[in-house]
Scaffold this motif. Sequence first.
Motif, PDB file in Angstrom:
ATOM      1  N   PRO A 174       0.836  -1.204   0.000  1.00 27.41           N
ATOM      2  CA  PRO A 174       0.000   0.000   0.000  1.00 27.41           C
ATOM      3  C   PRO A 174       0.873   1.257   0.000  1.00 27.41           C
ATOM      4  O   PRO A 174       1.883   1.322   0.696  1.00 27.41           O
ATOM      5  N   PHE A 175       0.476   2.222  -0.806  1.00 28.07           N
ATOM      6  CA  PHE A 175       1.128   3.529  -0.898  1.00 28.07           C
ATOM      7  C   PHE A 175       2.496   3.472  -1.583  1.00 28.07           C
ATOM      8  O   PHE A 175       2.833   4.344  -2.383  1.00 28.07           O
ATOM      9  N   LEU A 176       3.312   2.462  -1.297  1.00 26.97           N
ATOM     10  CA  LEU A 176       4.656   2.377  -1.871  1.00 26.97           C
ATOM     11  C   LEU A 176       4.681   1.647  -3.205  1.00 26.97           C
ATOM     12  O   LEU A 176       5.621   1.801  -3.986  1.00 26.97           O
ATOM     13  N   PHE A 236       8.014   0.021  -5.012  1.00 26.37           N
ATOM     14  CA  PHE A 236       9.226   0.817  -4.776  1.00 26.37           C
ATOM     15  C   PHE A 236      10.373  -0.033  -4.248  1.00 26.37           C
ATOM     16  O   PHE A 236      11.521   0.106  -4.688  1.00 26.37           O
ATOM     17  N   LEU A 237      10.114  -0.923  -3.304  1.00 21.13           N
ATOM     18  CA  LEU A 237      11.185  -1.710  -2.704  1.00 21.13           C
ATOM     19  C   LEU A 237      11.834  -2.637  -3.730  1.00 21.13           C
ATOM     20  O   LEU A 237      13.034  -2.921  -3.648  1.00 21.13           O
ATOM     21  N   ASP A 238      11.063  -3.120  -4.697  1.00 21.95           N
ATOM     22  CA  ASP A 238      11.629  -3.955  -5.767  1.00 21.95           C
ATOM     23  C   ASP A 238      12.469  -3.130  -6.732  1.00 21.95           C
ATOM     24  O   ASP A 238      13.506  -3.587  -7.223  1.00 21.95           O
ATOM     25  N   GLY A 274       3.825   3.604  -6.419  1.00 20.89           N
ATOM     26  CA  GLY A 274       2.918   4.242  -5.470  1.00 20.89           C
ATOM     27  C   GLY A 274       1.489   4.006  -5.913  1.00 20.89           C
ATOM     28  O   GLY A 274       1.030   2.865  -6.029  1.00 20.89           O
ATOM     29  N   PHE A 275       0.767   5.104  -6.203  1.00 21.23           N
ATOM     30  CA  PHE A 275      -0.611   4.998  -6.685  1.00 21.23           C
ATOM     31  C   PHE A 275      -0.669   4.963  -8.215  1.00 21.23           C
ATOM     32  O   PHE A 275      -1.765   4.930  -8.771  1.00 21.23           O
ATOM     33  N   ARG A 276       0.487   5.006  -8.885  1.00 24.59           N
ATOM     34  CA  ARG A 276       0.510   5.082 -10.342  1.00 24.59           C
ATOM     35  C   ARG A 276       0.735   3.695 -10.943  1.00 24.59           C
ATOM     36  O   ARG A 276       1.805   3.119 -10.766  1.00 24.59           O
ATOM     37  N   ILE A 293      11.169   6.432  -9.468  1.00 28.48           N
ATOM     38  CA  ILE A 293      10.963   5.246  -8.631  1.00 28.48           C
ATOM     39  C   ILE A 293      10.624   5.611  -7.187  1.00 28.48           C
ATOM     40  O   ILE A 293      10.483   4.725  -6.350  1.00 28.48           O
ATOM     41  N   ARG A 294      10.510   6.902  -6.889  1.00 28.58           N
ATOM     42  CA  ARG A 294      10.172   7.348  -5.536  1.00 28.58           C
ATOM     43  C   ARG A 294       8.758   7.908  -5.520  1.00 28.58           C
ATOM     44  O   ARG A 294       8.536   9.054  -5.922  1.00 28.58           O
TER      45      ARG A 294
END
Length: 530
Positions: free
Chosen positions: A54-56, A59-61, A90-92, A232-233
């Motif tokens: 959720p939210f991220l 990103f971690l990958d 994120g949400f995209r 990526i952020r």
Amino acid sequence: MSAVLMLASYSWIGWGPFTTWTVLAVLLVVYYLMWSQSRNVRLVNTLPGPDFLPFLGNFLDLNVDLDEFLKLVHFDWVKKYGPIYRAWGGFRPVAILSSPELMEPILVSQKLITKATEYSYLSPWLGNCMFLTTGARWKNRRRLLTPAFHFQILNSFVDVFNEKSVDCARQLNRAIDIHRDAEFDVFPIMTQCALDIICETSMGRQTRSEEEKAIYVKNLHRIGQIVMERGIRPWLTFDWIYQFSALGRENQRCVTALHAFTNQVIKDRREALKREAETTSQDNNNVQEDKCDAPKERLAFLDLLIKASETNADFNDDDIREEVDTVMFAGHDTTASAMTWFLYCIAKHPEHQQMVMEEVDQVFGGDAERPCSTQDAAQLKYLECCIKETLRLYPSVPAVMRSLTEDIDIGGYTLPAGVSVALMIYGMHHSPLVYPDPDAFKPERFLPENSVGRHPYAFIPFSAGPRNCIGQKYGILEIKIVLANLMRQFRFAVADASQPMLTPSSEVVLKPKHGVPLIVSKRTTTALMA
């Protein structure tokens, strides 16, 4: 009464922040649950893809080195999830396509021509240039700029390509004298060659000092890296957060420096053109008899834009700056990358290098110094096959992205309006379903008889369709002429041919992560044309 107010105030101090954060957390959870059940999200999540937070999102990958990023999105996830999958920034959401059949509906569409949101990260620098805009503005700007890439204009740049090839050869000779039979990185030398060419053809011969150009290019390169880092952020999607971040502040410093450089170039060039026009008018009667001996007029891309602004009130200096910066951005790194990867590929495969050498010797009759003409370039068929095979293995732009303005059915899935779609050129060029033995360097793939039946969108190093690269003919001609000139004078080798092919780094342009070290030697004998 005052005591009650004091107790109330103490209560707010003690519990207010906790209550506020609790309410915010609840609101975020409710929003996320509602968002996750929306039509667009449900449609996107029918596509296979990696688990996300959720939210991220993912990103971690994706928060890995740029070469690992390239491997992950172009190969690993394609093997795991297939030629169409989704990832979340994120949400995209991003729908990722890696086969020509899946890419075709996007590429051929006259409607789906809007650049993805991620490209807007370049807007502070490039504004509403043709590369970033869409709709009527894009059509009008493309129509205005297309004449600048007419073959007659390209022919006027051939002298520049040849002149800078000579400069490039001098740099290689100096490097050979310094390193003798040892490897050295050819990427900076090819980058300088491409930079000199794009500066002169886009901005004119007297651009600025070498030091100013070096600073300009340093800022230009950093802008490309910043775009990738921002992409990526998820939290930097929001401009109001990004502007106050360290990355955003660095971006603004780069943009300010880039704009100052180009604005000064435009101002200087306007004044120079005005002086030339006045001198020509004054001396017109005295030069008529010398016209036949006069050198060919060489109009820089900037000159053409300035002339266009004189007859088009809607095309001002800001518009000129946007397009010149775009040409510098798109035309410098891409050709430098392509030429460097070509030298690497033929160094790894000396049998193909020998065939290229035999071809250039035949076309030029063993003359290592005669300038290469457009007619010469047209005869270099095998060289062209090697260039194409290089661009298949190492396409200068590894992916292009669009933002869907309407729903579209692709691969049995409905991709909803508002979703970004990534067309993975690098991954598709390496797919065994498209090219047998895809990691091998086989220029013969592009011989006419071997290209029959290949999908029309199986090879798209310059994208395709209505939003293809407007400068692709310029780029190919530049690459062919520079390489034809170098192949007549030098031989390229690697220290250890058994090593695996170099892995590139995925920036906006596909670059070598640690340079391209080659052994370069002078050709001591040149075969004469039979």
